[in-house]
Design a protein around this motif. Structure first.
Motif, PDB file in Angstrom:
ATOM      1  N   THR A 119       0.826  -1.199   0.000  1.00 29.14           N
ATOM      2  CA  THR A 119       0.000   0.000   0.000  1.00 29.14           C
ATOM      3  C   THR A 119       0.862   1.252   0.000  1.00 29.14           C
ATOM      4  OG1 THR A 119      -1.699  -1.180   1.244  1.00 29.14           O
ATOM      5  CG2 THR A 119      -1.852   1.198   1.225  1.00 29.14           C
ATOM      6  N   LEU A 120       0.541   2.183  -0.906  1.00 29.67           N
ATOM      7  CA  LEU A 120       1.104   3.529  -0.895  1.00 29.67           C
ATOM      8  C   LEU A 120       0.149   4.414  -0.110  1.00 29.67           C
ATOM      9  CD1 LEU A 120       2.049   3.990  -4.641  1.00 29.67           C
ATOM     10  CD2 LEU A 120       3.636   3.723  -2.753  1.00 29.67           C
ATOM     11  N   ASN A 121       0.675   5.381   0.634  1.00 33.91           N
ATOM     12  CA  ASN A 121      -0.177   6.215   1.470  1.00 33.91           C
ATOM     13  C   ASN A 121       0.336   7.650   1.472  1.00 33.91           C
ATOM     14  OD1 ASN A 121      -1.257   7.549   3.798  1.00 33.91           O
ATOM     15  ND2 ASN A 121      -1.815   5.568   4.612  1.00 33.91           N
ATOM     16  N   ALA A 122      -0.588   8.611   1.443  1.00 28.52           N
ATOM     17  CA  ALA A 122      -0.265  10.035   1.580  1.00 28.52           C
ATOM     18  C   ALA A 122      -1.317  10.668   2.485  1.00 28.52           C
ATOM     19  CB  ALA A 122      -0.262  10.720   0.228  1.00 28.52           C
ATOM     20  N   THR A 123      -0.865  11.502   3.401  1.00 22.87           N
ATOM     21  CA  THR A 123      -1.747  12.106   4.387  1.00 22.87           C
ATOM     22  C   THR A 123      -1.502  13.603   4.460  1.00 22.87           C
ATOM     23  OG1 THR A 123      -1.629  10.088   5.707  1.00 22.87           O
ATOM     24  CG2 THR A 123      -2.479  12.022   6.796  1.00 22.87           C
ATOM     25  N   LEU A 124      -2.582  14.377   4.446  1.00 18.43           N
ATOM     26  CA  LEU A 124      -2.543  15.813   4.692  1.00 18.43           C
ATOM     27  C   LEU A 124      -3.266  16.069   5.999  1.00 18.43           C
ATOM     28  CD1 LEU A 124      -3.495  17.220   1.190  1.00 18.43           C
ATOM     29  CD2 LEU A 124      -1.232  17.137   2.208  1.00 18.43           C
ATOM     30  N   GLY A 125      -2.831  17.078   6.745  1.00 18.01           N
ATOM     31  CA  GLY A 125      -3.486  17.324   8.012  1.00 18.01           C
ATOM     32  C   GLY A 125      -3.275  18.723   8.538  1.00 18.01           C
ATOM     33  N   TYR A 126      -4.089  19.030   9.542  1.00 16.80           N
ATOM     34  CA  TYR A 126      -3.985  20.277  10.299  1.00 16.80           C
ATOM     35  C   TYR A 126      -3.786  19.889  11.755  1.00 16.80           C
ATOM     36  CZ  TYR A 126      -5.628  24.234  13.019  1.00 16.80           C
ATOM     37  OH  TYR A 126      -5.742  25.219  13.948  1.00 16.80           O
ATOM     38  N   GLU A 127      -2.682  20.317  12.340  1.00 18.26           N
ATOM     39  CA  GLU A 127      -2.373  19.960  13.720  1.00 18.26           C
ATOM     40  C   GLU A 127      -2.396  21.194  14.609  1.00 18.26           C
ATOM     41  OE1 GLU A 127       1.658  18.800  15.865  1.00 18.26           O
ATOM     42  OE2 GLU A 127       0.864  17.133  14.672  1.00 18.26           O
ATOM     43  N   HIS A 128      -3.023  21.042  15.756  1.00 23.27           N
ATOM     44  CA  HIS A 128      -3.081  22.105  16.761  1.00 23.27           C
ATOM     45  C   HIS A 128      -2.465  21.564  18.046  1.00 23.27           C
ATOM     46  CE1 HIS A 128      -4.607  25.600  18.900  1.00 23.27           C
ATOM     47  NE2 HIS A 128      -5.044  24.781  19.844  1.00 23.27           N
ATOM     48  N   GLU A 129      -1.390  22.212  18.509  1.00 25.26           N
ATOM     49  CA  GLU A 129      -0.724  21.743  19.719  1.00 25.26           C
ATOM     50  C   GLU A 129      -1.458  22.227  20.952  1.00 25.26           C
ATOM     51  OE1 GLU A 129       3.445  22.328  19.940  1.00 25.26           O
ATOM     52  OE2 GLU A 129       3.821  20.965  18.280  1.00 25.26           O
ATOM     53  N   LEU A 130      -1.517  21.355  21.944  1.00 21.36           N
ATOM     54  CA  LEU A 130      -2.136  21.646  23.230  1.00 21.36           C
ATOM     55  C   LEU A 130      -1.031  21.824  24.268  1.00 21.36           C
ATOM     56  CD1 LEU A 130      -4.857  18.867  22.971  1.00 21.36           C
ATOM     57  CD2 LEU A 130      -5.124  21.274  22.407  1.00 21.36           C
ATOM     58  N   THR A 131      -1.390  21.879  25.530  1.00 20.45           N
ATOM     59  CA  THR A 131      -0.398  22.030  26.581  1.00 20.45           C
ATOM     60  C   THR A 131       0.393  20.737  26.783  1.00 20.45           C
ATOM     61  OG1 THR A 131      -2.043  21.408  28.219  1.00 20.45           O
ATOM     62  CG2 THR A 131      -1.744  23.756  27.808  1.00 20.45           C
ATOM     63  N   TYR A 132       1.582  20.878  27.349  1.00 16.11           N
ATOM     64  CA  TYR A 132       2.461  19.759  27.724  1.00 16.11           C
ATOM     65  C   TYR A 132       2.875  18.877  26.553  1.00 16.11           C
ATOM     66  CZ  TYR A 132       0.740  21.189  32.251  1.00 16.11           C
ATOM     67  OH  TYR A 132       0.389  21.934  33.343  1.00 16.11           O
ATOM     68  N   GLY A 133       2.942  19.425  25.349  1.00 23.19           N
ATOM     69  CA  GLY A 133       3.400  18.671  24.198  1.00 23.19           C
ATOM     70  C   GLY A 133       2.357  17.803  23.520  1.00 23.19           C
TER      71      GLY A 133
END
Length: 165
Positions: free
Chosen positions: A37-51
């Motif tokens: 399987t080939l895979n590609a992922t796009l995303g939006y990440e929002h960091e919270l407290t403590y990593g």
């Protein structure tokens, strides 16, 4: 007097700040998963407290198979096993290093495999290295269990970049 006011003001402004808190990233990951399987992922990440972090993802992939007529992988059947999905992942920080961190990632996903819909649960590990520019390199070990169709398990490695907003 000006120095005292400046020190007091910088103390008040700086006390509530934590490194990496509330940062936002555009993520792109690509790699190979078992079984072919080939895979590609796009995303939006929002960091919270403590990593810790939360990521909204969209994923596309292709599971290739051998052509039953010629017995090898041909261009006519290569793109027949496509899938797409989207999900919400929670990333819990396990360990913070000087310029990197290790996170446990898990969450639900919904999508379709060759026209049949499925529900999935994803889990795995993510290692991020932060460059001085703020861009992050990520190495992801991914495990995905799918329900409601024949492609039940996917696991493998992805590499990617996180670009800050």
């Amino acid at each position: 007097m000006k120095k005292i006011l400046f020190v007091m003001l910088s103390f008040l402004v700086g006390t509530g700040a934590m490194a990496g808190e509330k940062d936002e990233y555009f993520t792109f990951n690509a790699g190979f998963l078992f079984n072919s399987t080939l895979n590609a992922t796009l995303g939006y990440e929002h960091e919270l407290t403590y990593g810790n972090a939360v990521e909204l993802t969209a994923e596309i992939g292709n599971q290739w198979q051998r052509d039953p007529v010629c017995g090898k992988i041909c261009k006519d059947v290569f793109w027949k096993g496509y899938y797409w999905d989207g999900g919400l992942l929670y990333k819990h920080c396990l360990k913070k290093f000087k310029n990197s961190n290790l996170r446990l990632r898990f969450g639900p996903e919904f999508g379709a495999y060759t026209g049949r819909y499925f529900f999935a649960v994803e889990g795995g590990l993510e290692y991020n290295y932060v460059f001085p520019s703020g861009v992050q390199f990520s190495l992801i070990q991914k495990n995905q269990v799918n329900f409601l169709h024949g492609d039940s398990f996917r696991n493998g490695l992805l590499i990617g970049l996180k670009i800050p907003f």
